[in-house]
Motif scaffolding. Structure first.
Motif, PDB file in Angstrom:
ATOM      1  N   ILE A   1       0.856  -1.186   0.000  1.00 37.85           N
ATOM      2  CA  ILE A   1       0.000   0.000   0.000  1.00 37.85           C
ATOM      3  C   ILE A   1       0.892   1.236   0.000  1.00 37.85           C
ATOM      4  O   ILE A   1       1.702   1.431   0.921  1.00 37.85           O
ATOM      5  CB  ILE A   1      -0.927   0.033   1.238  1.00 37.85           C
ATOM      6  N   GLY A   2       0.757   2.044  -1.036  1.00 40.23           N
ATOM      7  CA  GLY A   2       1.476   3.311  -1.068  1.00 40.23           C
ATOM      8  C   GLY A   2       0.702   4.344  -0.276  1.00 40.23           C
ATOM      9  O   GLY A   2      -0.467   4.624  -0.584  1.00 40.23           O
ATOM     10  N   SER A   3       1.319   4.902   0.762  1.00 42.29           N
ATOM     11  CA  SER A   3       0.640   5.878   1.618  1.00 42.29           C
ATOM     12  C   SER A   3       1.123   7.285   1.265  1.00 42.29           C
ATOM     13  O   SER A   3       2.329   7.555   1.276  1.00 42.29           O
ATOM     14  CB  SER A   3       0.933   5.572   3.093  1.00 42.29           C
ATOM     15  N   HIS A   4       0.200   8.166   0.953  1.00 41.96           N
ATOM     16  CA  HIS A   4       0.504   9.542   0.552  1.00 41.96           C
ATOM     17  C   HIS A   4      -0.460  10.477   1.285  1.00 41.96           C
ATOM     18  O   HIS A   4      -1.604  10.101   1.532  1.00 41.96           O
ATOM     19  CB  HIS A   4       0.320   9.716  -0.962  1.00 41.96           C
ATOM     20  N   PRO A   5      -0.043  11.712   1.571  1.00 43.59           N
ATOM     21  CA  PRO A   5       1.337  12.208   1.584  1.00 43.59           C
ATOM     22  C   PRO A   5       2.003  11.865   2.909  1.00 43.59           C
ATOM     23  O   PRO A   5       1.359  11.358   3.822  1.00 43.59           O
ATOM     24  CB  PRO A   5       1.133  13.722   1.433  1.00 43.59           C
ATOM     25  N   HIS A   6       3.286  12.203   3.019  1.00 43.37           N
ATOM     26  CA  HIS A   6       4.019  11.907   4.254  1.00 43.37           C
ATOM     27  C   HIS A   6       3.569  12.794   5.404  1.00 43.37           C
ATOM     28  O   HIS A   6       3.373  12.334   6.526  1.00 43.37           O
ATOM     29  CB  HIS A   6       5.525  12.086   4.022  1.00 43.37           C
ATOM     30  N   GLY A   7       3.360  14.098   5.118  1.00 42.47           N
ATOM     31  CA  GLY A   7       3.056  15.037   6.191  1.00 42.47           C
ATOM     32  C   GLY A   7       4.257  15.176   7.117  1.00 42.47           C
ATOM     33  O   GLY A   7       5.396  14.928   6.725  1.00 42.47           O
ATOM     34  N   ILE A   8       4.012  15.578   8.370  1.00 48.19           N
ATOM     35  CA  ILE A   8       5.098  15.719   9.334  1.00 48.19           C
ATOM     36  C   ILE A   8       5.296  14.432  10.125  1.00 48.19           C
ATOM     37  O   ILE A   8       6.408  13.911  10.238  1.00 48.19           O
ATOM     38  CB  ILE A   8       4.822  16.891  10.308  1.00 48.19           C
ATOM     39  N   LEU A   9       4.218  13.861  10.661  1.00 47.20           N
ATOM     40  CA  LEU A   9       4.336  12.680  11.524  1.00 47.20           C
ATOM     41  C   LEU A   9       3.529  11.469  11.031  1.00 47.20           C
ATOM     42  O   LEU A   9       3.362  10.505  11.780  1.00 47.20           O
ATOM     43  CB  LEU A   9       3.899  13.035  12.952  1.00 47.20           C
ATOM     44  N   CYS A  10       3.010  11.509   9.799  1.00 49.07           N
ATOM     45  CA  CYS A  10       2.274  10.351   9.249  1.00 49.07           C
ATOM     46  C   CYS A  10       1.121   9.924  10.153  1.00 49.07           C
ATOM     47  O   CYS A  10       0.950   8.734  10.445  1.00 49.07           O
ATOM     48  CB  CYS A  10       3.202   9.174   9.015  1.00 49.07           C
ATOM     49  N   VAL A  11       0.321  10.864  10.586  1.00 42.40           N
ATOM     50  CA  VAL A  11      -0.772  10.559  11.520  1.00 42.40           C
ATOM     51  C   VAL A  11      -1.791   9.618  10.893  1.00 42.40           C
ATOM     52  O   VAL A  11      -2.221   8.639  11.501  1.00 42.40           O
ATOM     53  CB  VAL A  11      -1.449  11.856  11.991  1.00 42.40           C
ATOM     54  N   GLY A  12      -2.199   9.906   9.654  1.00 41.97           N
ATOM     55  CA  GLY A  12      -3.212   9.088   9.005  1.00 41.97           C
ATOM     56  C   GLY A  12      -2.769   7.644   8.833  1.00 41.97           C
ATOM     57  O   GLY A  12      -3.531   6.705   9.104  1.00 41.97           O
ATOM     58  N   ALA A  13      -1.531   7.449   8.378  1.00 43.57           N
ATOM     59  CA  ALA A  13      -1.019   6.095   8.172  1.00 43.57           C
ATOM     60  C   ALA A  13      -0.950   5.339   9.489  1.00 43.57           C
ATOM     61  O   ALA A  13      -1.341   4.168   9.575  1.00 43.57           O
ATOM     62  CB  ALA A  13       0.366   6.155   7.522  1.00 43.57           C
TER      63      ALA A  13
END
Length: 361
Positions: free
Chosen positions: A131-143
């Motif tokens: 699974i490609g997770s986008h975008p990185h953001g600052i701390l990857c909260v969503g992922a």
């Protein structure tokens, strides 16, 4: 004697009156509402997560070094021996603790933003996935919230699928922090670790990789959606080598959680960030969010902004042990097209304008 008894009775009456007065005053104070209690629980759950990710590793390392020079040095020696014996575990699937993933704190964490997971297509448990997770953001909260905590219902939406999230391999060299990461189902973003999950762990594994990595975090700011993806093709090559289907995912709202000072390209501060990224694998960002006491103060807590992670349609990938560069390029292009389709079909549903575009560099 009568005088003494009368004095005691008077004192008792006065004490009783004082207690009653104090109780009336206490009852007159407005108690926090259920909404206030929920808000504080949500705030504390996010605070413990931020502090864990930013401080647990360095503080634990400094503490163990300090203990070496005290009478408690056996603690450091025993933990060092444990790390040596357990060195390969992160790259062999880790050590997931389901009780930690089901921790009620994560529900408060989810509701703080709130975070939501949206399914668009089924994932068959007879296959493995990247699974490609986008975008990185600052701390990857969503992922983290969707693929690790289980609070958004990933396993219920995709029965038979076991999610994993990859992060910097250096994080698994930090004492205690490595245990924290493995207990949640995180693993190093290395070929060996990903290859193990896709070949030695059966089927039904979904390995989430934040493709843009540390470099992408440098361009993270509200209102701008820039992905570093054009030349990131290693994940496609691994998908082909192991026959793992590629699944795009996009977390709408991820870039709105913090404010970042973005330095100009070519400037000395930008150069320092890029040197750190090359040497250590991560880029030091100058960012801020809200404070603990007030939303109007500045601190390290993310702003409460909705995050909606949409998991897109899988790109079917054949198993080719030694794929050519042309084959890698072809499936990379298919993945990018699938990601753009996901973004354009959902952007207006989750807080973006019709004119907003996804910039891929």
């Amino acid at each position: 004697m009568k005088t003494i008894i009368a004095a005691c009775s008077q004192n008792l009456s006065g004490s009783r009156a004082s207690v009653q007065s104090a109780l009336r005053t206490l009852l007159a104070v407005p108690w926090p509402s259920q909404r206030d209690v929920r808000s504080w629980l949500q705030l504390l759950s996010v605070l413990q997560w931020v502090l864990s990710f930013l401080l647990l590793g360095p503080v634990s390392l400094l503490l163990l070094i300090y203990l070496v020079f005290t009478s408690f040095w056996p603690i450091s020696a025993l933990y060092l021996a444990w790390i040596i014996l357990d060195w390969d575990t992160p790259e062999r699937g880790g050590r997931r603790l389901l009780c930690l993933q089901r921790w009620p704190v994560w529900r408060h964490f989810r509701d703080y933003f709130p975070v939501k997971l949206v399914k668009t297509h089924d994932l068959s448990p007879s296959h493995n996935y990247i699974i490609g997770s986008h975008p990185h953001g600052i701390l990857c909260v969503g992922a983290f919230c969707n693929f690790i905590t289980g609070s958004t219902g990933f396993r219920e939406m995709f029965p038979g699928i076991q999610p994993f999230l990859t992060t910097l391999a250096g994080n698994f060299r930090l004492p205690l922090f490595r245990e924290y990461l493995m207990s949640g189902g995180l693993c190093p973003v290395t070929r060996r670790a990903i290859g193990y999950l896709l070949s030695q762990n059966g089927t039904g594994n979904a390995v989430a990789i934040v493709i843009g990595g540390a470099a992408e975090s440098l361009s993270c700011r509200p209102g701008v959606t820039t992905l570093i993806l054009k030349n990131r093709k290693g994940f496609v090559r691994m998908a082909l080598q192991y026959g793992a289907n590629l699944v795009p995912s996009f977390s709408f709202g991820e870039n709105d959680l913090f404010r970042q000072v973005v330095f100009e390209e070519g400037g000395w501060m930008r150069s320092i960030q890029l040197h750190f990224q090359k040497m250590l694998g991560f880029a030091p960002c100058v960012f801020y969010g809200r404070g603990v006491t007030s939303v109007h103060s500045r601190g390290l807590l993310p702003y409460a902004r909705p995050i909606t992670t949409v998991v897109g349609e899988p790109v079917t990938v054949p198993k080719i042990e030694d794929p050519s560069q042309e084959t890698v390029d072809m499936y990379h292009e298919m993945y990018v097209r699938s990601l753009l389709k996901l973004f354009n079909e959902n952007k207006t549903k989750y807080g973006m304008a019709e004119t907003d575009e996804l910039h891929i560099i």
